[in-house]
Enzyme design. Structure first.
Site, PDB file in Angstrom:
ATOM      1  N   ARG A  29      52.861  56.052 137.994  1.00 14.52           N
ATOM      2  CA  ARG A  29      53.657  55.660 136.832  1.00 14.52           C
ATOM      3  C   ARG A  29      53.251  56.468 135.602  1.00 14.52           C
ATOM      4  O   ARG A  29      52.052  56.703 135.373  1.00 14.52           O
ATOM      5  CB  ARG A  29      53.498  54.161 136.550  1.00 14.52           C
ATOM      6  CG  ARG A  29      54.112  53.313 137.631  1.00 14.52           C
ATOM      7  CD  ARG A  29      54.253  51.864 137.213  1.00 14.52           C
ATOM      8  NE  ARG A  29      54.528  51.040 138.377  1.00 14.52           N
ATOM      9  CZ  ARG A  29      55.739  50.905 138.944  1.00 14.52           C
ATOM     10  NH1 ARG A  29      56.781  51.526 138.427  1.00 14.52           N
ATOM     11  NH2 ARG A  29      55.901  50.149 140.014  1.00 14.52           N
ATOM     12  N   ILE A  31      52.336  57.182 131.896  1.00 14.43           N
ATOM     13  CA  ILE A  31      51.527  56.371 130.976  1.00 14.43           C
ATOM     14  C   ILE A  31      52.323  55.970 129.739  1.00 14.43           C
ATOM     15  O   ILE A  31      51.967  55.010 129.048  1.00 14.43           O
ATOM     16  CB  ILE A  31      50.241  57.159 130.597  1.00 14.43           C
ATOM     17  CG1 ILE A  31      49.141  56.214 130.159  1.00 14.43           C
ATOM     18  CG2 ILE A  31      50.524  58.222 129.549  1.00 14.43           C
ATOM     19  CD1 ILE A  31      47.775  56.876 130.065  1.00 14.43           C
ATOM     20  N   ASN A  87      60.867  69.303 133.293  1.00 15.78           N
ATOM     21  CA  ASN A  87      60.794  70.105 132.077  1.00 15.78           C
ATOM     22  C   ASN A  87      60.045  71.401 132.362  1.00 15.78           C
ATOM     23  O   ASN A  87      59.082  71.410 133.137  1.00 15.78           O
ATOM     24  CB  ASN A  87      60.068  69.320 130.981  1.00 15.78           C
ATOM     25  CG  ASN A  87      60.818  68.066 130.579  1.00 15.78           C
ATOM     26  OD1 ASN A  87      62.043  68.065 130.541  1.00 15.78           O
ATOM     27  ND2 ASN A  87      60.097  66.995 130.297  1.00 15.78           N
ATOM     28  N   GLU A  95      54.812  69.347 128.584  1.00 14.76           N
ATOM     29  CA  GLU A  95      53.515  69.080 127.951  1.00 14.76           C
ATOM     30  C   GLU A  95      52.358  69.267 128.917  1.00 14.76           C
ATOM     31  O   GLU A  95      51.269  69.674 128.517  1.00 14.76           O
ATOM     32  CB  GLU A  95      53.470  67.645 127.409  1.00 14.76           C
ATOM     33  CG  GLU A  95      54.424  67.418 126.247  1.00 14.76           C
ATOM     34  CD  GLU A  95      54.459  65.963 125.813  1.00 14.76           C
ATOM     35  OE1 GLU A  95      53.793  65.120 126.460  1.00 14.76           O
ATOM     36  OE2 GLU A  95      55.173  65.669 124.836  1.00 14.76           O
ATOM     37  N   HIS A 100      55.944  68.636 137.793  1.00 12.09           N
ATOM     38  CA  HIS A 100      56.171  67.207 138.036  1.00 12.09           C
ATOM     39  C   HIS A 100      57.636  66.881 137.850  1.00 12.09           C
ATOM     40  O   HIS A 100      58.327  67.444 137.004  1.00 12.09           O
ATOM     41  CB  HIS A 100      55.302  66.331 137.134  1.00 12.09           C
ATOM     42  CG  HIS A 100      55.408  66.649 135.668  1.00 12.09           C
ATOM     43  ND1 HIS A 100      54.758  67.728 135.110  1.00 12.09           N
ATOM     44  CD2 HIS A 100      56.080  66.043 134.662  1.00 12.09           C
ATOM     45  CE1 HIS A 100      55.030  67.761 133.819  1.00 12.09           C
ATOM     46  NE2 HIS A 100      55.843  66.756 133.513  1.00 12.09           N
ATOM     47  N   HIS A 102      60.114  63.843 136.873  1.00 20.54           N
ATOM     48  CA  HIS A 102      60.214  62.523 136.257  1.00 20.54           C
ATOM     49  C   HIS A 102      61.310  61.743 136.992  1.00 20.54           C
ATOM     50  O   HIS A 102      62.449  62.227 137.080  1.00 20.54           O
ATOM     51  CB  HIS A 102      60.638  62.616 134.790  1.00 20.54           C
ATOM     52  CG  HIS A 102      59.661  63.266 133.872  1.00 20.54           C
ATOM     53  ND1 HIS A 102      58.876  62.557 132.998  1.00 20.54           N
ATOM     54  CD2 HIS A 102      59.367  64.573 133.662  1.00 20.54           C
ATOM     55  CE1 HIS A 102      58.139  63.394 132.293  1.00 20.54           C
ATOM     56  NE2 HIS A 102      58.415  64.627 132.668  1.00 20.54           N
TER      57      HIS A 102
HETATM   58  P1  AMP Z   1      56.288  66.711 130.419  1.00 19.83           P
HETATM   59  O1  AMP Z   1      56.666  66.654 128.970  1.00 19.83           O
HETATM   60  O2  AMP Z   1      57.481  66.905 131.317  1.00 19.83           O
HETATM   61  O3  AMP Z   1      55.180  67.694 130.683  1.00 19.83           O
HETATM   62  O4  AMP Z   1      55.765  65.263 130.765  1.00 19.83           O
HETATM   63  C1  AMP Z   1      54.420  64.919 130.880  1.00 19.83           C
HETATM   64  C2  AMP Z   1      54.353  63.443 131.113  1.00 19.83           C
HETATM   65  O5  AMP Z   1      53.051  63.096 131.528  1.00 19.83           O
HETATM   66  C3  AMP Z   1      54.668  62.592 129.867  1.00 19.83           C
HETATM   67  O6  AMP Z   1      55.805  61.766 130.141  1.00 19.83           O
HETATM   68  C4  AMP Z   1      53.386  61.790 129.673  1.00 19.83           C
HETATM   69  O7  AMP Z   1      53.634  60.484 129.199  1.00 19.83           O
HETATM   70  C5  AMP Z   1      52.775  61.813 131.054  1.00 19.83           C
HETATM   71  N1  AMP Z   1      51.332  61.630 131.091  1.00 19.83           N
HETATM   72  C6  AMP Z   1      50.409  62.296 130.380  1.00 19.83           C
HETATM   73  N2  AMP Z   1      49.176  61.873 130.702  1.00 19.83           N
HETATM   74  C7  AMP Z   1      49.325  60.931 131.669  1.00 19.83           C
HETATM   75  C8  AMP Z   1      48.423  60.115 132.416  1.00 19.83           C
HETATM   76  N3  AMP Z   1      47.118  60.195 132.247  1.00 19.83           N
HETATM   77  N4  AMP Z   1      48.947  59.251 133.318  1.00 19.83           N
HETATM   78  C9  AMP Z   1      50.276  59.161 133.506  1.00 19.83           C
HETATM   79  N5  AMP Z   1      51.176  59.904 132.827  1.00 19.83           N
HETATM   80  C10 AMP Z   1      50.714  60.779 131.921  1.00 19.83           C
END
Ligand code: AMP
Length: 114
Positions: A29, A31, A87, A95, A100, A102
């Site tokens: 999930r 965060i 993304n 980020e 990954h 979503h």
């Molecule tokens: P992106 O902007 O596509 O790189 O999405 C990165 C996603 O990783 C974001 O939706 C964050 O909320 C999620 N994220 C970052 N750190 C964690 C974590 N430790 N556990 C779960 N999700 C995370």
């Protein structure tokens, strides 16, 4: 590729709410969920972005989508529908530089912003 926070989740160095795991794929999930269901599906292989996917990883990438399909069913959102998002780099607002998918759903989503 340098290690990201997702590698630490794969290695169980930091906690996550894990929903699925096999030899090649992990799903957990998000965060900071954007909807009632917000799950990240990742390959265990350190692939930084969509740009870095190699032809011999096509099956793995297909299995990421099949894993999303499975989790959508488990979460009870398959019939109502959901969104799969990947993304890539700055303009895509990526980020975490570990590939990954979503899986977002559980409510009526708005149209894609431009
Ligand atoms: P992106 O902007 O596509 O790189 O999405 C990165 C996603 O990783 C974001 O939706 C964050 O909320 C999620 N994220 C970052 N750190 C964690 C974590 N430790 N556990 C779960 N999700 C995370």
């Amino acid at each position: 590729m340098s290690e990201t926070i997702f590698t630490k989740i794969i290695k169980r160095e930091i906690p996550a709410d894990i929903l699925f795991e096999d030899d090649d794929i992990l799903a957990f999930r998000d965060i900071n969920p954007q909807a009632p269901t917000h799950v990240l599906i990742i390959p265990k292989a350190e692939i930084a972005t969509v740009n870095d996917i190699q032809p011999d990883q096509a099956e793995l990438v297909g299995r990421l989508i099949l894993t999303a399909q499975l989790i959508a069913r488990q979460e009870g959102i398959a019939d109502d529908g959901y969104r799969l998002v990947v993304n890539c780099n700055q303009h895509g607002c990526q980020e975490v530089f570990h590939l990954h998918l979503h899986l977002i759903g559980g409510k009526q989503l708005r149209g894609m912003s431009k």
